[in-house]
Design a protein around this motif. Structure first.
Motif, PDB file in Angstrom:
ATOM      1  N   ALA A 155      49.010  41.955  19.942  1.00  0.00           N
ATOM      2  CA  ALA A 155      49.168  43.196  20.705  1.00  0.00           C
ATOM      3  C   ALA A 155      49.693  44.316  19.813  1.00  0.00           C
ATOM      4  O   ALA A 155      49.279  45.469  19.928  1.00  0.00           O
ATOM      5  CB  ALA A 155      50.110  42.961  21.877  1.00  0.00           C
ATOM      6  N   LEU A 170      42.722  41.859  26.147  1.00  0.00           N
ATOM      7  CA  LEU A 170      44.091  42.208  25.755  1.00  0.00           C
ATOM      8  C   LEU A 170      44.139  43.685  25.376  1.00  0.00           C
ATOM      9  O   LEU A 170      45.036  44.425  25.773  1.00  0.00           O
ATOM     10  CB  LEU A 170      44.551  41.337  24.577  1.00  0.00           C
ATOM     11  N   ILE A 204      50.535  36.271  21.072  1.00  0.00           N
ATOM     12  CA  ILE A 204      49.932  37.407  21.780  1.00  0.00           C
ATOM     13  C   ILE A 204      50.635  38.695  21.377  1.00  0.00           C
ATOM     14  O   ILE A 204      49.999  39.725  21.152  1.00  0.00           O
ATOM     15  CB  ILE A 204      50.011  37.211  23.306  1.00  0.00           C
ATOM     16  N   TYR A 221      48.999  39.977  32.003  1.00  0.00           N
ATOM     17  CA  TYR A 221      48.077  39.206  31.178  1.00  0.00           C
ATOM     18  C   TYR A 221      48.630  37.778  31.090  1.00  0.00           C
ATOM     19  O   TYR A 221      49.661  37.545  30.487  1.00  0.00           O
ATOM     20  CB  TYR A 221      47.975  39.830  29.781  1.00  0.00           C
ATOM     21  N   ILE A 225      53.169  40.141  29.625  1.00  0.00           N
ATOM     22  CA  ILE A 225      52.543  38.903  29.167  1.00  0.00           C
ATOM     23  C   ILE A 225      53.249  37.716  29.820  1.00  0.00           C
ATOM     24  O   ILE A 225      54.476  37.666  29.848  1.00  0.00           O
ATOM     25  CB  ILE A 225      52.670  38.762  27.628  1.00  0.00           C
TER      26      ILE A 225
END
Length: 209
Positions: A67, A41, A63, A53, A79
């Motif tokens: 991030a 990531l 996430i 991702y 994402i």
């Protein structure tokens, strides 16, 4: 020499043999919780390329929170929380990313196979579909694979024969240092090591161990 996509992660580039080869399939294995997702990531957020991702492990919200700790201003990283390969390829088609990260191969499933996610036939089928995509479009794909306690990548070793490069991320979860090594590399040596230190904000490269 083949052109390579350079990540801004020098340790990762070196272990790969100078960067990511277009159209290659890289498998990153390691025990659950060792930091594989963090490593990829973090890299995805810092790459100067359009990166998709794909996570079947965490929600988009989880996430995003991670991030923002690592790099809140990443505008080239997209994402997707999805586990069905057919839907993933639809998104890939409209986004046309330069690199695809799959977290993890054990969560994916394809409509072409009846069995459940994580079964050997699903892992094999999904990897085959991703290899076909990578080779046809020259887009590199990085797969995360969880390793079981006895050191096998779940879905056992079948994956290692299918991909171009097998990286291992290891260390002791109670200690801060992590080691990245290549067990197999069609495009470079397997003698290089990358060393990282786990910090609150992510992994820091240790350039002078």
């Amino acid at each position: 020499r083949e052109t390579r996509l350079k990540t801004i992660n020098g340790e990762f580039n070196r272990v790969l043999g100078g960067g990511i080869v277009p159209g290659s399939l890289i498998l990153l294995g390691g025990e659950p919780g060792i930091g594989k997702s963090t490593l990829l990531l973090q890299m995805a957020l810092q790459l100067p390329f359009k990166t998709l991702y794909v996570s079947g492990e965490e929600s988009a919200q989880q996430i995003k929170m991670r991030a923002e700790r690592i790099n809140p201003n990443a505008d080239t990283c997209y994402i997707l929380t999805e586990t069905k390969t057919q839907n993933i390829f639809k998104q890939i088609e409209s986004l046309e990313p330069d690199i695809v990260v799959i977290d993890s191969i054990q969560t994916l499933h394809s409509d072409y196979i009846e069995s459940s996610s994580g079964s050997i036939s699903q892992i094999k089928e999904c990897t085959t579909e991703l290899i076909k995509f990578a080779k046809e479009t020259a887009t590199p794909v990085i797969l995360i694979g969880h390793i079981t306690k006895d050191g096998n990548i779940a879905g056992p070793k079948i994956l290692e024969h299918m991909v171009d490069t097998v990286l291992q991320f290891e260390g002791d979860r109670n200690h801060v240092f992590r080691i990245l090594r290549a067990n197999k590399n069609r495009f470079g040596s397997t003698n290089e090591l990358g060393i990282y230190e786990m910090q609150g904000s992510g992994l820091r490269e240790v350039t002078n161990p």
